[in-house]
Design a protein around this motif. Structure first.
Motif, PDB file in Angstrom:
ATOM      1  N   MET A 168       0.917  -1.334   0.004  1.00 39.76           N
ATOM      2  CA  MET A 168      -0.007  -0.016   0.024  1.00 39.76           C
ATOM      3  C   MET A 168       0.896   1.176  -0.001  1.00 39.76           C
ATOM      4  N   ALA A 169       0.346   2.266  -0.563  1.00 43.54           N
ATOM      5  CA  ALA A 169       1.023   3.753  -0.649  1.00 43.54           C
ATOM      6  C   ALA A 169       0.967   4.276   0.440  1.00 43.54           C
ATOM      7  N   SER A 170       1.910   5.191   1.103  1.00 46.38           N
ATOM      8  CA  SER A 170       1.699   6.119   1.930  1.00 46.38           C
ATOM      9  C   SER A 170       1.077   7.423   1.567  1.00 46.38           C
ATOM     10  N   ARG A 171       0.638   7.991   2.693  1.00 43.72           N
ATOM     11  CA  ARG A 171      -0.310   9.434   2.390  1.00 43.72           C
ATOM     12  C   ARG A 171       0.616  10.290   1.764  1.00 43.72           C
ATOM     13  N   SER A 172       1.952  10.375   1.917  1.00 41.55           N
ATOM     14  CA  SER A 172       2.772  11.110   1.103  1.00 41.55           C
ATOM     15  C   SER A 172       3.012  10.885  -0.302  1.00 41.55           C
ATOM     16  N   GLU A 173       3.100   9.752  -0.723  1.00 37.69           N
ATOM     17  CA  GLU A 173       2.927   8.900  -2.259  1.00 37.69           C
ATOM     18  C   GLU A 173       1.696   9.460  -2.730  1.00 37.69           C
ATOM     19  N   LEU A 174       0.720   9.293  -2.012  1.00 39.56           N
ATOM     20  CA  LEU A 174      -0.724   9.607  -2.747  1.00 39.56           C
ATOM     21  C   LEU A 174      -0.771  11.003  -3.089  1.00 39.56           C
ATOM     22  N   ALA A 175      -0.114  11.913  -2.258  1.00 44.69           N
ATOM     23  CA  ALA A 175      -0.103  13.406  -2.402  1.00 44.69           C
ATOM     24  C   ALA A 175       0.973  13.614  -3.376  1.00 44.69           C
ATOM     25  N   ARG A 176       1.946  13.003  -3.401  1.00 45.99           N
ATOM     26  CA  ARG A 176       2.813  13.181  -4.783  1.00 45.99           C
ATOM     27  C   ARG A 176       2.380  13.010  -5.919  1.00 45.99           C
ATOM     28  N   LEU A 177       1.466  11.710  -6.009  1.00 49.71           N
ATOM     29  CA  LEU A 177       1.072  11.235  -7.387  1.00 49.71           C
ATOM     30  C   LEU A 177      -0.132  12.350  -7.939  1.00 49.71           C
ATOM     31  N   GLY A 178      -0.903  13.059  -6.829  1.00 47.57           N
ATOM     32  CA  GLY A 178      -1.651  14.150  -7.280  1.00 47.57           C
ATOM     33  C   GLY A 178      -1.203  15.505  -7.637  1.00 47.57           C
ATOM     34  N   ARG A 179       0.336  15.398  -7.459  1.00 47.97           N
ATOM     35  CA  ARG A 179       0.840  16.737  -7.803  1.00 47.97           C
ATOM     36  C   ARG A 179       1.452  16.550  -9.303  1.00 47.97           C
ATOM     37  N   LEU A 180       1.774  15.363  -9.698  1.00 46.03           N
ATOM     38  CA  LEU A 180       2.368  15.021 -10.768  1.00 46.03           C
ATOM     39  C   LEU A 180       1.657  15.045 -12.005  1.00 46.03           C
ATOM     40  N   ASP A 181       2.103  15.340 -13.309  1.00 43.83           N
ATOM     41  CA  ASP A 181       1.241  15.354 -14.441  1.00 43.83           C
ATOM     42  C   ASP A 181       2.071  14.423 -15.410  1.00 43.83           C
ATOM     43  N   GLY A 182       1.173  14.449 -16.572  1.00 44.11           N
ATOM     44  CA  GLY A 182       1.657  13.683 -17.443  1.00 44.11           C
ATOM     45  C   GLY A 182       2.520  12.364 -17.585  1.00 44.11           C
ATOM     46  N   GLU A 183       3.721  12.154 -17.874  1.00 43.30           N
ATOM     47  CA  GLU A 183       4.730  11.185 -17.953  1.00 43.30           C
ATOM     48  C   GLU A 183       5.018  10.589 -16.592  1.00 43.30           C
ATOM     49  N   LYS A 184       5.355  11.617 -15.686  1.00 44.75           N
ATOM     50  CA  LYS A 184       5.962  11.445 -14.277  1.00 44.75           C
ATOM     51  C   LYS A 184       4.884  10.936 -13.497  1.00 44.75           C
ATOM     52  N   ALA A 185       3.532  11.438 -14.026  1.00 48.98           N
ATOM     53  CA  ALA A 185       2.492  10.791 -13.143  1.00 48.98           C
ATOM     54  C   ALA A 185       2.257   9.353 -13.549  1.00 48.98           C
ATOM     55  N   GLU A 186       2.238   8.979 -14.854  1.00 52.84           N
ATOM     56  CA  GLU A 186       2.184   7.727 -15.305  1.00 52.84           C
ATOM     57  C   GLU A 186       3.259   6.948 -14.848  1.00 52.84           C
ATOM     58  N   VAL A 187       4.332   7.268 -14.863  1.00 51.70           N
ATOM     59  CA  VAL A 187       5.508   6.282 -14.124  1.00 51.70           C
ATOM     60  C   VAL A 187       5.308   6.019 -12.717  1.00 51.70           C
ATOM     61  N   PHE A 188       5.012   7.157 -11.846  1.00 53.35           N
ATOM     62  CA  PHE A 188       4.847   6.992 -10.578  1.00 53.35           C
ATOM     63  C   PHE A 188       3.584   6.056 -10.055  1.00 53.35           C
ATOM     64  N   PHE A 189       2.357   6.194 -10.915  1.00 49.82           N
ATOM     65  CA  PHE A 189       1.278   5.422 -10.657  1.00 49.82           C
ATOM     66  C   PHE A 189       1.610   3.890 -11.076  1.00 49.82           C
ATOM     67  N   LEU A 190       2.305   3.829 -12.197  1.00 50.48           N
ATOM     68  CA  LEU A 190       2.719   2.348 -12.627  1.00 50.48           C
ATOM     69  C   LEU A 190       3.534   1.840 -11.452  1.00 50.48           C
ATOM     70  N   GLN A 191       4.286   2.510 -10.873  1.00 54.12           N
ATOM     71  CA  GLN A 191       5.283   1.915  -9.819  1.00 54.12           C
ATOM     72  C   GLN A 191       4.381   1.672  -8.560  1.00 54.12           C
ATOM     73  N   LEU A 192       3.811   2.514  -7.986  1.00 52.06           N
ATOM     74  CA  LEU A 192       2.986   2.439  -6.893  1.00 52.06           C
ATOM     75  C   LEU A 192       1.878   1.057  -7.258  1.00 52.06           C
ATOM     76  N   MET A 193       1.197   1.042  -8.398  1.00 52.04           N
ATOM     77  CA  MET A 193       0.402   0.121  -8.507  1.00 52.04           C
ATOM     78  C   MET A 193       0.974  -1.141  -8.706  1.00 52.04           C
ATOM     79  N   THR A 194       2.247  -1.390  -9.183  1.00 52.24           N
ATOM     80  CA  THR A 194       3.111  -2.467  -9.086  1.00 52.24           C
ATOM     81  C   THR A 194       3.053  -2.972  -7.662  1.00 52.24           C
ATOM     82  N   ASP A 195       3.668  -2.236  -6.875  1.00 49.33           N
ATOM     83  CA  ASP A 195       3.910  -2.625  -5.462  1.00 49.33           C
ATOM     84  C   ASP A 195       2.613  -2.943  -4.924  1.00 49.33           C
ATOM     85  N   HIS A 196       1.516  -2.197  -5.386  1.00 48.95           N
ATOM     86  CA  HIS A 196       0.163  -2.665  -4.519  1.00 48.95           C
ATOM     87  C   HIS A 196      -0.260  -4.019  -5.149  1.00 48.95           C
ATOM     88  N   HIS A 197       0.021  -4.400  -6.519  1.00 46.33           N
ATOM     89  CA  HIS A 197      -0.538  -5.564  -6.935  1.00 46.33           C
ATOM     90  C   HIS A 197       0.337  -6.812  -6.225  1.00 46.33           C
TER      91      HIS A 197
END
Length: 247
Positions: A168-197
């Protein structure tokens, strides 16, 4: 060419998840009737699980785990215009929201609480399945601590930065995801969701071995198959963006 290949893989993964979800839905109806195989015959040996059983623990913990996956999927949907990432996020949100409803529905059917009894730690039901540790594994740069337990959408005590269970992601990681845009958001989401899965697959495999309700075992096996397929897809999507899963 690589992105077209990923789209084909994604469509195949989505089909597998849809089939698993359809099968799980049929299993839920059978379970509600008291059937083992959907034949209507019933099985007197299958009893309502106890509040501290693997069946109840998995339903509570995976409902919380799924809730965060849905949340992350909605966040990234608004942070990127990439069709593949948005579609993957939609597939994850739709599948896991439906599975979460099944899990919470079973708890209601069994008349069991959605909060662990007696302050029981998350994943305590997995004891003896290979040394799984309780608590989270968030790796945000700000650091995160292992947390307590929430369930069924009900807030409960949690450790610093809100990490409840492995993957599971931390609150800080969720907040960071909400601040990113475009490819940076895509990469971070894919990394977080990989850990989550990965965390989710471990839990589902444990339920497939420990849970006593056949319908719940089938749902858990469907989760393993669907999330493992998505793990391969996300690895490819990260590679297309010059990134890789976090260690």
């Amino acid at each position: 060419m690589e992105r077209r290949k990923t789209r084909r893989v994604r469509r195949a993964a989505g089909a597998a998840v849809a089939l698993a979800l359809l099968f799980a839905g049929a299993a839920t109806v059978a379970s509600a009737r008291g059937d083992r195989d959907g034949s209507g015959a019933g099985d007197a040996s299958v009893r309502v699980p106890g509040a501290s059983s693997a069946d109840a623990g998995f339903a509570r913990d995976m409902a919380v785990h799924h809730q965060q996956a849905v949340e992350m999927s909605f966040i990234v949907r608004d942070r990127t215009d990439d069709e593949d990432v948005r579609r993957l996020a939609y597939d994850i949100a739709n599948t896991q929201a439906n599975q979460r409803g099944m899990l919470l529905g079973w708890l209601d059917l069994w008349e069991l609480p959605k909060v662990a009894p007696g302050g029981e730690q998350p994943m305590a039901w997995m004891a003896g399945t290979g040394g799984h540790e309780h608590g989270g594994t968030g790796t945000d740069t700000g650091g995160s601590e292992h947390g307590g337990h929430g369930s069924g959408g009900t807030e409960a005590a949690s450790g610093a930065d809100g990490v409840l269970m492995p993957g599971m992601a931390s609150r800080s990681e969720l907040a960071r995801l909400g601040r990113l845009d475009g490819e940076k958001a895509e990469v971070f989401f894919l990394q977080l969701m990989t850990d989550h899965h990965k965390g989710g697959v471990d839990m589902a495999e444990a339920c497939a071995s420990l849970c006593a309700v056949p319908a719940e075992q089938r749902l858990a096996r469907g989760m393993v198959e669907g999330q493992q397929s998505e793990l391969g897809l996300m690895r490819d999507m990260l590679a297309e963006r010059g990134a890789s899963p976090r260690s």
